[in-house]
Design a protein around this motif. Structure first.
Motif, PDB file in Angstrom:
ATOM      1  N   ARG A   4    -103.323  59.197  -3.888  1.00 41.71           N
ATOM      2  CA  ARG A   4    -104.783  59.051  -4.313  1.00 41.71           C
ATOM      3  C   ARG A   4    -105.048  57.863  -5.267  1.00 41.71           C
ATOM      4  O   ARG A   4    -105.978  57.146  -5.503  1.00 41.71           O
ATOM      5  CB  ARG A   4    -105.337  60.477  -4.487  1.00 41.71           C
ATOM      6  N   SER A   5    -104.316  57.913  -6.184  1.00 46.12           N
ATOM      7  CA  SER A   5    -104.581  57.218  -7.577  1.00 46.12           C
ATOM      8  C   SER A   5    -104.264  55.645  -7.091  1.00 46.12           C
ATOM      9  O   SER A   5    -104.766  54.798  -7.673  1.00 46.12           O
ATOM     10  CB  SER A   5    -103.818  57.432  -8.880  1.00 46.12           C
ATOM     11  N   SER A   6    -102.995  55.495  -6.505  1.00 47.24           N
ATOM     12  CA  SER A   6    -102.829  54.124  -6.068  1.00 47.24           C
ATOM     13  C   SER A   6    -103.661  53.528  -5.025  1.00 47.24           C
ATOM     14  O   SER A   6    -104.087  52.404  -4.753  1.00 47.24           O
ATOM     15  CB  SER A   6    -101.428  54.004  -5.488  1.00 47.24           C
ATOM     16  N   LYS A   7    -104.391  54.557  -4.296  1.00 51.70           N
ATOM     17  CA  LYS A   7    -105.475  54.154  -3.401  1.00 51.70           C
ATOM     18  C   LYS A   7    -106.857  53.802  -3.928  1.00 51.70           C
ATOM     19  O   LYS A   7    -107.154  52.562  -3.817  1.00 51.70           O
ATOM     20  CB  LYS A   7    -105.712  55.224  -2.420  1.00 51.70           C
ATOM     21  N   LEU A   8    -106.875  54.272  -5.110  1.00 57.35           N
ATOM     22  CA  LEU A   8    -107.930  53.910  -5.906  1.00 57.35           C
ATOM     23  C   LEU A   8    -108.068  52.694  -6.532  1.00 57.35           C
ATOM     24  O   LEU A   8    -108.632  51.779  -6.512  1.00 57.35           O
ATOM     25  CB  LEU A   8    -108.497  55.117  -7.009  1.00 57.35           C
TER      26      LEU A   8
END
Length: 110
Positions: A4-8
Motif C-alpha cells: 500500500r505505501s509503495s502504491k501511494l
C-alpha cells in the motif's frame, strides 16, 4: 502493508495524488477562527454598545457640568475609548498612518 505505501508513493510520483489539494491550513486555523468569531466578535460588539451608551449618558452630564462652570468633561475620554475599541485597539489607525514608500520612477507599476 508494504504494498500500500509503495502504491501511494508511486501514485504521488505519477501525479495522480496531489498533496496540495489536502486542506491542511484551514483545519489548523479552525480553532483560531472559532475563538475569533464565537468569543472575540461578540465581546467587541458588547464593548461598542456599552461605550456608545456611556457616551450618550455623558453628553447631558457634560452639558450640566459646563452650565455649572466646571472644566471637567467625560466626553473626550469616552470618545478616545470608543475610537480605540472601534479601531481594534488602534490597529486600524496605525495601518492608515504608516508612511508609504515613494514610488520608484524606474518601476512605475511596482
Amino acid at each position: 502493508m508494504r504494498r500500500r505505501s509503495s502504491k501511494l508513493v508511486n501514485d504521488l510520483a505519477c501525479g495522480r495524488v496531489q498533496l496540495a489539494l489536502i486542506p491542511v491550513a484551514p483545519i489548523l486555523l479552525l480553532p483560531f477562527i472559532i475563538v475569533g468569531f464565537v468569543v472575540g466578535f461578540p465581546l467587541w460588539i458588547i464593548a461598542m454598545a456599552v461605550l456608545g451608551i456611556l457616551r450618550l449618558i455623558a453628553w447631558p452630564i457634560d452639558k450640566g457640568l459646563e452650565a455649572a462652570g466646571s472644566s471637567f468633561r467625560f466626553g473626550p475620554y469616552l470618545r478616545v475609548a470608543f475610537m480605540w475599541v472601534k479601531t481594534f485597539g488602534g490597529l486600524a489607525g496605525r495601518i492608515e498612518k504608516r508612511p508609504r514608500p515613494a514610488a520608484d520612477p524606474t518601476r512605475p507599476h511596482a
